[in-house]
Write an enzyme that holds these catalytic residues in place. Sequence first.
Site, PDB file in Angstrom:
ATOM      1  N   ASP A   1       0.945  -1.086  -0.199  1.00 37.11           N
ATOM      2  CA  ASP A   1       0.081   0.027  -0.105  1.00 37.11           C
ATOM      3  C   ASP A   1       1.087   1.376   0.097  1.00 37.11           C
ATOM      4  O   ASP A   1       1.350   1.757   1.040  1.00 37.11           O
ATOM      5  CB  ASP A   1      -0.936  -0.060   1.281  1.00 37.11           C
ATOM      6  CG  ASP A   1      -1.870   0.990   1.223  1.00 37.11           C
ATOM      7  OD1 ASP A   1      -2.098   1.615   0.393  1.00 37.11           O
ATOM      8  OD2 ASP A   1      -1.991   1.634   2.553  1.00 37.11           O
TER       9      ASP A   1
ATOM     10  N   GLU B   1      -1.363  -1.471  -4.737  1.00 38.82           N
ATOM     11  CA  GLU B   1      -2.659  -0.897  -4.868  1.00 38.82           C
ATOM     12  C   GLU B   1      -2.365   0.242  -5.901  1.00 38.82           C
ATOM     13  O   GLU B   1      -1.281   0.929  -5.691  1.00 38.82           O
ATOM     14  CB  GLU B   1      -3.097  -0.270  -3.582  1.00 38.82           C
ATOM     15  CG  GLU B   1      -4.682   0.303  -3.793  1.00 38.82           C
ATOM     16  CD  GLU B   1      -5.115   0.437  -2.375  1.00 38.82           C
ATOM     17  OE1 GLU B   1      -6.025  -0.105  -2.300  1.00 38.82           O
ATOM     18  OE2 GLU B   1      -4.702   1.081  -1.512  1.00 38.82           O
TER      19      GLU B   1
ATOM     20  N   ASP C   1      -1.950   1.088   7.533  1.00 36.96           N
ATOM     21  CA  ASP C   1      -1.019   0.987   6.258  1.00 36.96           C
ATOM     22  C   ASP C   1      -0.805  -0.510   5.773  1.00 36.96           C
ATOM     23  O   ASP C   1      -0.915  -1.205   4.921  1.00 36.96           O
ATOM     24  CB  ASP C   1       0.173   1.634   6.307  1.00 36.96           C
ATOM     25  CG  ASP C   1      -0.257   3.234   6.262  1.00 36.96           C
ATOM     26  OD1 ASP C   1      -0.976   3.532   5.098  1.00 36.96           O
ATOM     27  OD2 ASP C   1       0.234   3.909   6.952  1.00 36.96           O
TER      28      ASP C   1
END
Length: 178
Positions: free
Chosen positions: A11, A71, A143
């Site tokens: 991420d 992502e 996160d």
Amino acid sequence: MTDSVRLIGLDPGLRCTGWGVIDASGNRLRHVADGSVRSDEGAGLADRLAQIFAGLNAVLDAWQPDFAAVEETFVNKNPGSTLKLGQARGIAMLAPALRGIPVAEYAPNQVKKSVVGVGHAAKEQIHMMVGVLLPGVTPSGPDAADALAVAICHAHLVRAGAAIAARVSASFGGAARS
């Protein structure tokens, strides 16, 4: 787990890049590790990107994933922030790619739909489902939880793709269609 595949979800963020490692074997997922790589907010952009790169390389050295999933960047109202996030995302893709690790990309809504069942799920719903899908895990931070969701998404979609390919192959007697 026998015949398991190790996946790392990433991420990306300039301040904090979350990472989550899982093992996938058939329908079973197992949490391996998670955490985040932080950059020094007082440093220049190039130094911060180098810190993220070095941190991700240490994670890749430690956990030796077979596949990576990152992502995709969503567009912020502030174009400068979006650009910086995109650069951090580039580093998150580069680190595994330089090692020959295949990198997949997933839109945030695709990750949410894969993990929660709806594409516009709240972060709290995602984090709760990460705990359901990886029993006993308490991610080290938001996160890291998001990164674990990216890894879970990749495991689900690769498994679904393999099942579809097997059915198509069986439908055509194992022969490719011309």
